[in-house]
Design an enzyme around this catalytic site. Sequence first.
Site, mmCIF file in Angstrom:
data_model
loop_
_atom_site.group_PDB
_atom_site.id
_atom_site.type_symbol
_atom_site.label_atom_id
_atom_site.label_comp_id
_atom_site.label_asym_id
_atom_site.label_seq_id
_atom_site.Cartn_x
_atom_site.Cartn_y
_atom_site.Cartn_z
ATOM 1 N N VAL A 60 -16.634 -18.605 -29.439
ATOM 2 C CA VAL A 60 -16.564 -17.167 -29.666
ATOM 3 C C VAL A 60 -15.318 -16.573 -29.020
ATOM 4 C CG1 VAL A 60 -17.771 -14.964 -29.350
ATOM 5 C CG2 VAL A 60 -19.080 -17.058 -29.733
ATOM 6 N N GLU A 61 -15.006 -17.040 -27.831
ATOM 7 C CA GLU A 61 -13.904 -16.455 -27.064
ATOM 8 C C GLU A 61 -12.531 -16.853 -27.595
ATOM 9 O OE1 GLU A 61 -13.734 -14.290 -24.736
ATOM 10 O OE2 GLU A 61 -15.832 -14.001 -24.226
ATOM 11 N N SER A 62 -12.353 -18.120 -27.917
ATOM 12 C CA SER A 62 -11.000 -18.611 -28.213
ATOM 13 C C SER A 62 -10.942 -19.580 -29.375
ATOM 14 C CB SER A 62 -10.442 -19.321 -26.975
ATOM 15 O OG SER A 62 -11.246 -20.455 -26.648
#
Length: 577
Positions: A172-174
């Site tokens: 989700v983040e990267s």
Amino acid sequence: MNLVRPTLTLLLALALTACQSFSTDGDQSSASKSMSEGELLDSHRVTVPAGDDELQSAVEQRDADANDDTTPLDDAIEPSLKSEAARAREKLEEDSADASVAEADLWARLRGLFAMDLDADNPRIEQQLNWYAKHPKYIVRVSKRARRYLYHIVNEVEERGLPGEYALLPVVESAYDPFAYSHGRAAGLWQFIPSTGRVYGLNQSWWHDQRRDVLAATSGALQYLDALAGRFDGDYMLALASYNSGAGTVRRAIRRNNAQNKDVDYWSLSLPRETSAYVPKLIAISRIIRNPEAYGVTLPPIPDEPYFDVVDTGSQIDLAQAAELAGVDVEEIYLLNPAYNRWATSPDGPHRLLVPAKNAEQFKEGLASLAPSQRVSWKNYKVRSGDSLIRIAHQFNTTPAVIKEVNHMRSNLIRVDQRLLIPSSAKDTSSYVLSANQRLQDKQAATGKRAKGTRINYKVQPGDTFWDIARDNKITVRELAKWNGMAPGDPLMPGKNLVIWSKTASSQQIAMNSRRGNSDMVRKVGYRVRKGDSLARIASRFNVNVKDIASWNSLNMGNYLQPGQSLVLYVDIRRSP
């Protein structure tokens, strides 16, 4: 060689010097720089991560045109670097022959650690699942990226007794890209912003950015998530929401619901749009990993064994030389050690390097046979007429601070025929294809096809701001920042080279427009120095030049400013915030 050995000792102090002069967070107050974990857990901030937007766009484009195999990640690269940079990016997602014969699969182990309610019935989860079901290639590509790091992250999650779903949060983040950088100034697999990174010891210098360090950032992220869960009585969903928007934001939403006699679980809270989609996205991904066949996904096998070993180098080492000792490409060294911005590890440490487990013994043997003085190349440079420390530093891909420290210099003054000892890369800069400079060149070149404009190379002038340059070229600040791998809040330093994709003016017109001046718009401003101020910070705040401030106030640039000290500034009101 006698001169080289003592200089190596001096290099150990360089990262501290670099940190003092390296500004990545100039718009934040000194209070935020010394933020404690308690203050962080009370914060109200929404972090928009780099996330998977770019990869999703690439996957969607491929699905729309089966004959188009290009992606925003590795297309339209500058011709001189195209083959090298393309190969480096491909390594992030290439298939692993070793994984196909693994007896124990890491995915199975990860499923056994899942602890969240993945069967919640909510339209926000269904929305995310629908997209992934339509684009199964996305999960496959992210899984290939994750294979270098996932074993370590799963181990850390398990040792801390945290839910296994946390190991998928970098999706989700990267999108598991260790070099991901968002317009909110968040970096790395776990997307730490500078101030939060400092709370967990993830410092930045010219040499490295520990927010991208696989070991340190993973430890900091899981420590942060654990602390957040403690704030909400072990509620993992509220902890995840707080990781994205700040615990203060979540607590405020809870207080609103309490006041209205409403439920206070994650699904019932009114949270920022980004945060409302954040947890559903992780749950959707976790559902697919739990039962990939149900969604038409075939996960690339990942062995349940270490991908890398951590080797103590004992000193600074050139990354190209490290790659040769380990018998791997330099791209592999950068992908496992993405924190390093330059051609070598940081002289101040940590003195360790991640290398593929199967190459670790070879690397250790090669390292043992190499004296510390031979692990970094050195140039004995004779100063010429017209040279300056900045010019020499640019020539050798280093900084004036490094040259001064190594050569026992107290000022920037140099003289013709003076001899300088300079640490330098063993190979030309194009060999370090994932260093900060090369990543920026690739980023600037890759934006061309999507920008559909005329490329203009622009060098930042004293007093320039994102807003001014964007206005003069009829583009948005966000576009300008994105094209150059920056965030709108990043400091814009004179001399920095920017790429502008203009649809209107010629390069000559743009240069003329950006340098227009009008003395009627300059105002004399009195300024009183505050605690934590420096000439660089004041110059950045008012978009003026450091040397001009020193000249206007007869200051010695080597002296510290004192709180309460009065300064006179001459500010162009068009360029001042």
